[in-house]
Design an enzyme around this catalytic site. Structure first.
Site, PDB file in Angstrom:
ATOM      1  N   ILE A  48     -21.563 -34.268 -26.551  1.00 54.02           N
ATOM      2  CA  ILE A  48     -20.875 -33.244 -27.364  1.00 54.02           C
ATOM      3  C   ILE A  48     -21.584 -32.987 -28.695  1.00 54.02           C
ATOM      4  O   ILE A  48     -21.298 -32.009 -29.377  1.00 54.02           O
ATOM      5  CB  ILE A  48     -19.376 -33.593 -27.611  1.00 54.02           C
ATOM      6  CG1 ILE A  48     -19.228 -34.936 -28.326  1.00 54.02           C
ATOM      7  CG2 ILE A  48     -18.590 -33.552 -26.316  1.00 54.02           C
ATOM      8  CD1 ILE A  48     -17.793 -35.194 -28.827  1.00 54.02           C
ATOM      9  N   THR A  75      -5.710 -40.740 -33.373  1.00 59.91           N
ATOM     10  CA  THR A  75      -5.212 -42.106 -33.501  1.00 59.91           C
ATOM     11  C   THR A  75      -4.282 -42.256 -34.698  1.00 59.91           C
ATOM     12  O   THR A  75      -4.377 -41.492 -35.668  1.00 59.91           O
ATOM     13  CB  THR A  75      -6.412 -43.071 -33.677  1.00 59.91           C
ATOM     14  OG1 THR A  75      -5.941 -44.342 -34.087  1.00 59.91           O
ATOM     15  CG2 THR A  75      -7.379 -42.578 -34.746  1.00 59.91           C
ATOM     16  N   ASP A  76      -3.427 -43.266 -34.643  1.00 59.35           N
ATOM     17  CA  ASP A  76      -2.555 -43.547 -35.797  1.00 59.35           C
ATOM     18  C   ASP A  76      -3.339 -44.135 -36.967  1.00 59.35           C
ATOM     19  O   ASP A  76      -2.842 -44.204 -38.086  1.00 59.35           O
ATOM     20  CB  ASP A  76      -1.410 -44.489 -35.392  1.00 59.35           C
ATOM     21  CG  ASP A  76      -1.875 -45.857 -34.898  1.00 59.35           C
ATOM     22  OD1 ASP A  76      -3.095 -46.061 -34.713  1.00 59.35           O
ATOM     23  OD2 ASP A  76      -1.008 -46.734 -34.675  1.00 59.35           O
ATOM     24  N   GLU A  77      -4.599 -44.568 -36.700  1.00 57.49           N
ATOM     25  CA  GLU A  77      -5.365 -45.242 -37.756  1.00 57.49           C
ATOM     26  C   GLU A  77      -5.712 -44.296 -38.897  1.00 57.49           C
ATOM     27  O   GLU A  77      -6.054 -44.738 -39.988  1.00 57.49           O
ATOM     28  CB  GLU A  77      -6.617 -45.907 -37.162  1.00 57.49           C
ATOM     29  CG  GLU A  77      -6.228 -46.874 -36.055  1.00 57.49           C
ATOM     30  CD  GLU A  77      -7.325 -47.819 -35.584  1.00 57.49           C
ATOM     31  OE1 GLU A  77      -8.260 -48.087 -36.346  1.00 57.49           O
ATOM     32  OE2 GLU A  77      -7.213 -48.285 -34.439  1.00 57.49           O
ATOM     33  N   TYR A 114     -14.450 -45.603 -38.621  1.00 53.15           N
ATOM     34  CA  TYR A 114     -13.851 -45.008 -37.420  1.00 53.15           C
ATOM     35  C   TYR A 114     -12.685 -44.098 -37.802  1.00 53.15           C
ATOM     36  O   TYR A 114     -12.648 -42.914 -37.430  1.00 53.15           O
ATOM     37  CB  TYR A 114     -13.369 -46.108 -36.458  1.00 53.15           C
ATOM     38  CG  TYR A 114     -12.411 -45.602 -35.391  1.00 53.15           C
ATOM     39  CD1 TYR A 114     -12.823 -44.672 -34.437  1.00 53.15           C
ATOM     40  CD2 TYR A 114     -11.077 -46.051 -35.338  1.00 53.15           C
ATOM     41  CE1 TYR A 114     -11.939 -44.193 -33.463  1.00 53.15           C
ATOM     42  CE2 TYR A 114     -10.195 -45.583 -34.376  1.00 53.15           C
ATOM     43  CZ  TYR A 114     -10.630 -44.652 -33.440  1.00 53.15           C
ATOM     44  OH  TYR A 114      -9.758 -44.176 -32.489  1.00 53.15           O
ATOM     45  N   LYS A 133     -12.182 -39.980 -37.486  1.00 60.52           N
ATOM     46  CA  LYS A 133     -11.096 -39.351 -36.709  1.00 60.52           C
ATOM     47  C   LYS A 133     -10.258 -38.460 -37.629  1.00 60.52           C
ATOM     48  O   LYS A 133      -9.845 -37.363 -37.240  1.00 60.52           O
ATOM     49  CB  LYS A 133     -10.213 -40.412 -36.035  1.00 60.52           C
ATOM     50  CG  LYS A 133     -10.875 -41.174 -34.909  1.00 60.52           C
ATOM     51  CD  LYS A 133     -11.284 -40.316 -33.708  1.00 60.52           C
ATOM     52  CE  LYS A 133     -10.108 -39.811 -32.909  1.00 60.52           C
ATOM     53  NZ  LYS A 133     -10.573 -39.120 -31.661  1.00 60.52           N
TER      54      LYS A 133
HETATM   55  P1  NAD Z   1     -13.538 -45.239 -25.101  1.00 57.03           P
HETATM   56  O1  NAD Z   1     -14.512 -45.750 -26.117  1.00 57.03           O
HETATM   57  O2  NAD Z   1     -13.062 -46.160 -24.027  1.00 57.03           O
HETATM   58  O3  NAD Z   1     -14.157 -43.955 -24.373  1.00 57.03           O
HETATM   59  C1  NAD Z   1     -14.835 -42.948 -25.049  1.00 57.03           C
HETATM   60  C2  NAD Z   1     -15.544 -42.071 -24.019  1.00 57.03           C
HETATM   61  O4  NAD Z   1     -16.233 -41.023 -24.737  1.00 57.03           O
HETATM   62  C3  NAD Z   1     -16.609 -42.819 -23.205  1.00 57.03           C
HETATM   63  O5  NAD Z   1     -16.497 -42.479 -21.845  1.00 57.03           O
HETATM   64  C4  NAD Z   1     -17.920 -42.334 -23.783  1.00 57.03           C
HETATM   65  O6  NAD Z   1     -18.991 -42.344 -22.837  1.00 57.03           O
HETATM   66  C5  NAD Z   1     -17.556 -40.916 -24.229  1.00 57.03           C
HETATM   67  N1  NAD Z   1     -18.434 -40.446 -25.305  1.00 57.03           N
HETATM   68  C6  NAD Z   1     -18.769 -41.114 -26.448  1.00 57.03           C
HETATM   69  N2  NAD Z   1     -19.608 -40.379 -27.181  1.00 57.03           N
HETATM   70  C7  NAD Z   1     -19.804 -39.203 -26.502  1.00 57.03           C
HETATM   71  C8  NAD Z   1     -20.556 -38.026 -26.756  1.00 57.03           C
HETATM   72  N3  NAD Z   1     -21.295 -37.931 -27.868  1.00 57.03           N
HETATM   73  N4  NAD Z   1     -20.498 -37.020 -25.869  1.00 57.03           N
HETATM   74  C9  NAD Z   1     -19.754 -37.128 -24.738  1.00 57.03           C
HETATM   75  N5  NAD Z   1     -19.023 -38.235 -24.437  1.00 57.03           N
HETATM   76  C10 NAD Z   1     -19.055 -39.241 -25.306  1.00 57.03           C
HETATM   77  O7  NAD Z   1     -12.347 -44.660 -25.948  1.00 57.03           O
HETATM   78  P2  NAD Z   1     -10.773 -44.658 -25.633  1.00 57.03           P
HETATM   79  O8  NAD Z   1     -10.197 -45.923 -26.104  1.00 57.03           O
HETATM   80  O9  NAD Z   1     -10.561 -44.227 -24.236  1.00 57.03           O
HETATM   81  O10 NAD Z   1     -10.304 -43.510 -26.619  1.00 57.03           O
HETATM   82  C11 NAD Z   1     -10.277 -42.143 -26.216  1.00 57.03           C
HETATM   83  C12 NAD Z   1      -9.765 -41.285 -27.356  1.00 57.03           C
HETATM   84  O11 NAD Z   1      -8.452 -41.722 -27.725  1.00 57.03           O
HETATM   85  C13 NAD Z   1     -10.618 -41.387 -28.623  1.00 57.03           C
HETATM   86  O12 NAD Z   1     -10.697 -40.116 -29.195  1.00 57.03           O
HETATM   87  C14 NAD Z   1      -9.849 -42.354 -29.514  1.00 57.03           C
HETATM   88  O13 NAD Z   1     -10.078 -42.075 -30.878  1.00 57.03           O
HETATM   89  C15 NAD Z   1      -8.416 -42.032 -29.115  1.00 57.03           C
HETATM   90  N6  NAD Z   1      -7.444 -43.157 -29.261  1.00 57.03           N
HETATM   91  C16 NAD Z   1      -7.711 -44.384 -28.732  1.00 57.03           C
HETATM   92  C17 NAD Z   1      -6.750 -45.399 -28.840  1.00 57.03           C
HETATM   93  C18 NAD Z   1      -6.961 -46.769 -28.222  1.00 57.03           C
HETATM   94  O14 NAD Z   1      -6.103 -47.655 -28.387  1.00 57.03           O
HETATM   95  N7  NAD Z   1      -8.026 -47.012 -27.480  1.00 57.03           N
HETATM   96  C19 NAD Z   1      -5.533 -45.154 -29.488  1.00 57.03           C
HETATM   97  C20 NAD Z   1      -5.308 -43.875 -30.021  1.00 57.03           C
HETATM   98  C21 NAD Z   1      -6.269 -42.872 -29.887  1.00 57.03           C
HETATM   99  P1  TYD Z   2      -8.895 -53.688 -31.686  1.00 53.06           P
HETATM  100  O1  TYD Z   2      -8.543 -53.951 -30.256  1.00 53.06           O
HETATM  101  O2  TYD Z   2     -10.326 -53.645 -32.075  1.00 53.06           O
HETATM  102  O3  TYD Z   2      -8.135 -52.351 -32.103  1.00 53.06           O
HETATM  103  P2  TYD Z   2      -7.934 -51.682 -33.588  1.00 53.06           P
HETATM  104  O4  TYD Z   2      -8.812 -52.362 -34.555  1.00 53.06           O
HETATM  105  O5  TYD Z   2      -8.379 -50.274 -33.340  1.00 53.06           O
HETATM  106  O6  TYD Z   2      -6.490 -51.828 -33.894  1.00 53.06           O
HETATM  107  O7  TYD Z   2      -8.198 -54.810 -32.565  1.00 53.06           O
HETATM  108  C1  TYD Z   2      -6.801 -55.018 -32.509  1.00 53.06           C
HETATM  109  C2  TYD Z   2      -6.463 -56.082 -33.523  1.00 53.06           C
HETATM  110  O8  TYD Z   2      -7.053 -57.334 -33.111  1.00 53.06           O
HETATM  111  C3  TYD Z   2      -7.029 -55.814 -34.920  1.00 53.06           C
HETATM  112  O9  TYD Z   2      -6.085 -56.266 -35.876  1.00 53.06           O
HETATM  113  C4  TYD Z   2      -8.297 -56.648 -34.981  1.00 53.06           C
HETATM  114  C5  TYD Z   2      -7.955 -57.843 -34.105  1.00 53.06           C
HETATM  115  N1  TYD Z   2      -9.082 -58.466 -33.364  1.00 53.06           N
HETATM  116  C6  TYD Z   2      -9.267 -59.843 -33.404  1.00 53.06           C
HETATM  117  O10 TYD Z   2      -8.500 -60.572 -34.039  1.00 53.06           O
HETATM  118  N2  TYD Z   2     -10.299 -60.379 -32.686  1.00 53.06           N
HETATM  119  C7  TYD Z   2     -11.168 -59.618 -31.970  1.00 53.06           C
HETATM  120  O11 TYD Z   2     -12.135 -60.171 -31.365  1.00 53.06           O
HETATM  121  C8  TYD Z   2     -10.965 -58.200 -31.929  1.00 53.06           C
HETATM  122  C9  TYD Z   2     -11.878 -57.316 -31.147  1.00 53.06           C
HETATM  123  C10 TYD Z   2      -9.896 -57.661 -32.641  1.00 53.06           C
END
Ligand code: NAD
Ligand code: TYD
Length: 349
Positions: A60, A130-132, A155, A159
């Site tokens: 992208i 994200t809520d972050e 990050y 976002k």
């Molecule tokens: P992820 O890291 O598992 O997946 C991200 C995907 O995006 C991967 O398949 C990667 O190959 C693709 N990608 C990365 N850079 C790219 C680029 N430049 N062009 C095209 N594709 C690309 O992430 P996720 O945890 O599935 O999160 C998905 C979305 O949801 C993100 O936008 C994240 O900010 C949001 N989100 C995640 C969480 C969570 O708990 N994981 C919570 C709230 C919101």
């Molecule tokens: P993470 O899964 O990285 O999600 P986020 O930082 O986006 O909330 O981490 C969740 C919580 O766990 C966060 O408070 C950081 C903590 N954490 C550890 O304590 N040990 C670890 O190895 C990782 C990856 C996260």
């Protein structure tokens, strides 16, 4: 309807793609993904042969490629999930987060603006966030849709920036856009750099489970399939310009969550009680570590009737069962580059 889903080979994206492909055979779903370390086509094996699904490999950040894709395909909607998503990686490589999360999002917005001119009302740009972006909470309050943005990590800053661009395109050019901000997800196909799958993988392999700081940080955990269901609802029902918070009303201190996980793993692996907990290792805290996240999702519940479907213990069990039954997937994603990442990330803590 032809829908472009970005990041569909990642954790949440693969659940969204699967849900849309299976629920709406009349839609055409195009999954655009760069296949970074976090993207894996094995996440979508069960839908790859479906008639209404197509995969396109691409970045992208490449504006010319994105423009051409929109020129070639007459998309009706975008559900944008592609992102760099791991806070720890954003601390070591912030620029990659600016490129994918900010520049990549603006490239998609520009293409939508160019090719959807005059027909915005029939189109939809759904930005998954994200809520972050809201920053860190003290002990009491919760994030609502009105909470001011206050991101702390590279990050969350990237976002937040992408959210602002989506709203700016809505206000300036009339783009039909919706945004949702979700709490921490867990479930199958979660890359084992994030806390829950990392802990499951390490416990399984009898390796130390790193807990940052004192393990006092609080996260609000939601089963990923409940997030995908919320995205489906919001995509179809939300008014243009709306933001929805999505969360599990399910707050856990990291240390309590990992202790519970250890207990269940002992039972599942037939280990003596307390065996897995002995693997817990307190390590140096994450820089700028947000203390607490908690989502108030009452607007989504009231407007669209959504609520989480699973109790956390039930969801955790399902998740652990999935990881134990899918060793090949886990071994596949933890070989090669993952080992280098893990050593760099954890050897100095
Ligand atoms: P992820 O890291 O598992 O997946 C991200 C995907 O995006 C991967 O398949 C990667 O190959 C693709 N990608 C990365 N850079 C790219 C680029 N430049 N062009 C095209 N594709 C690309 O992430 P996720 O945890 O599935 O999160 C998905 C979305 O949801 C993100 O936008 C994240 O900010 C949001 N989100 C995640 C969480 C969570 O708990 N994981 C919570 C709230 C919101
Ligand atoms: P993470 O899964 O990285 O999600 P986020 O930082 O986006 O909330 O981490 C969740 C919580 O766990 C966060 O408070 C950081 C903590 N954490 C550890 O304590 N040990 C670890 O190895 C990782 C990856 C996260």
């Amino acid at each position: 309807m032809k829908i472009l889903i970005t990041g569909g080979a990642g954790f949440i994206g693969s659940h969204v793609v699967r849900r849309f492909v299976n629920t709406y055979p009349e839609y055409k779903i195009i999954n655009l993904d760069k296949l970074t370390y976090a993207g894996n086509l094995a996440n979508l094996k069960d839908v790859e042969e479906k008639q209404n699904y197509e995969f396109v490999k691409g970045d992208i950040v490449d504006a010319i490629f994105i423009d051409q894709l929109f020129a070639d395909q007459d998309f009706d909607a975008v559900i944008h999930l592609a992102a760099e998503s791991h806070v720890d990686r954003s601390i070591s490589s912030p620029l990659e987060f600016v490129m994918t999360n900010v520049v990549g999002t603006v490239n998609l917005l520009n293409a939508a603006k160019k090719y959807w001119t005059g027909e915005y009302l029939n189109k939809r740009f759904y930005h998954v966030s994200t809520d972050e972006v809201y920053g860190a909470l003290g002990e009491e309050e919760m994030f609502t849709e009105e909470t001011s943005y206050d991101p702390h990590s590279p990050y969350s800053a990237s976002k937040a920036s992408s959210d602002h661009f989506v709203r700016a395109y809505q206000d300036t050019y009339g783009l039909n856009a919706v945004i949702s901000n979700c709490s921490n997800n867990y479930g199958s196909y979660h890359f084992p750099e994030k806390l829950i799958p990392l802990a499951i993988n390490n416990i399984k392999n009898n390796k130390p489970v790193p807990i940052y700081g004192k393990g006092e940080n609080v996260r609000d955990w939601l089963w990923v399939e409940d997030h995908a269901r919320a995205i489906d609802l919001i995509f179809h029902k939300a008014e243009s310009g709306t933001t929805y918070n999505i969360g599990g009303h399910n707050e856990w201190k990291n240390i309590d969550l990992i202790r519970l996980l250890c207990k269940i793993m002992d039972r599942k692996l037939g280990r003596e009680e307390g065996a897995s907990e002995r693997l817990l290792t307190f390590v140096a805290d994450r820089a700028g570590h947000d203390l607490r996240y908690a989502i108030d999702s009452s607007k989504l519940q009231k407007d669209l009737g959504w609520k989480p479907s699973l109790k956390f213990e039930e969801g955790l069990e399902k998740t652990m069962d999935w990881y134990l039954a899918n060793e090949d997937w886990l071994n596949g994603v933890t070989s090669g580059d993952y080992q280098t990442y893990y050593t760099e990330q954890y050897s100095e803590r």
